[in-house]
Design a protein around this motif. Sequence first.
Motif, PDB file in Angstrom:
ATOM      1  N   GLU A   3       9.808 -20.491 -21.663  1.00 41.26           N
ATOM      2  CA  GLU A   3      10.588 -19.251 -21.643  1.00 41.26           C
ATOM      3  C   GLU A   3      12.034 -19.524 -21.250  1.00 41.26           C
ATOM      4  O   GLU A   3      12.965 -18.944 -21.811  1.00 41.26           O
ATOM      5  N   ILE A  12      20.683 -12.526 -17.124  1.00 37.73           N
ATOM      6  CA  ILE A  12      19.653 -13.413 -17.673  1.00 37.73           C
ATOM      7  C   ILE A  12      19.703 -14.763 -16.969  1.00 37.73           C
ATOM      8  O   ILE A  12      18.675 -15.307 -16.562  1.00 37.73           O
ATOM      9  N   VAL A  19      16.881 -16.680 -14.792  1.00 36.46           N
ATOM     10  CA  VAL A  19      16.455 -18.043 -15.134  1.00 36.46           C
ATOM     11  C   VAL A  19      16.570 -18.943 -13.909  1.00 36.46           C
ATOM     12  O   VAL A  19      15.662 -19.734 -13.618  1.00 36.46           O
ATOM     13  N   ALA A  24      15.754 -19.015 -23.210  1.00 36.92           N
ATOM     14  CA  ALA A  24      16.803 -18.183 -22.616  1.00 36.92           C
ATOM     15  C   ALA A  24      18.148 -18.911 -22.551  1.00 36.92           C
ATOM     16  O   ALA A  24      19.184 -18.274 -22.442  1.00 36.92           O
TER      17      ALA A  24
END
Length: 154
Positions: A91, A52, A56, A95
Amino acid sequence: MDNLLDLLGNTADIIGVISGIVAVIAWVNAKKHANKASKTLEIIQNYRRVEIYTEVNKKLEQIKTEIRKIGTDGRANVQKRYKELETTVGEIIHAIPSKNNDLIDKMREVEKALRIHGDKSEKLVDKKQYAVLDSIDIVSTGLKGLMEKLKQES
């Protein structure tokens, strides 16, 4: 008859003791396997977090590139482009783990700058652009530090 009943009673006692021992051994083995499974799950979760954070960081690089493009090209639809970037920044904020308030605050600064300049249809240039890019770099560096910690834990 009494001997038979005594024999059955003694047999039942032995079976009961053996059952108790087997139950304790099974419990110990189950606990061992549960601990191993917990450690494995933690490692898998760490790898997922690293994935993740890697995504990012890729998005952060794309945002930096887009901000530079918007600041230098002659295209007019600044408001729409900043709105798209603002959505992506949102977003990213979701995250980032909530315990990393400093990184979230930096991304909120970026989001605010994009919103303000997008609403005014002005381009981020010079010092304002560098301030936003610097905030993105700080977040990117922070996420890389988090990834290193997770990799070391695994």
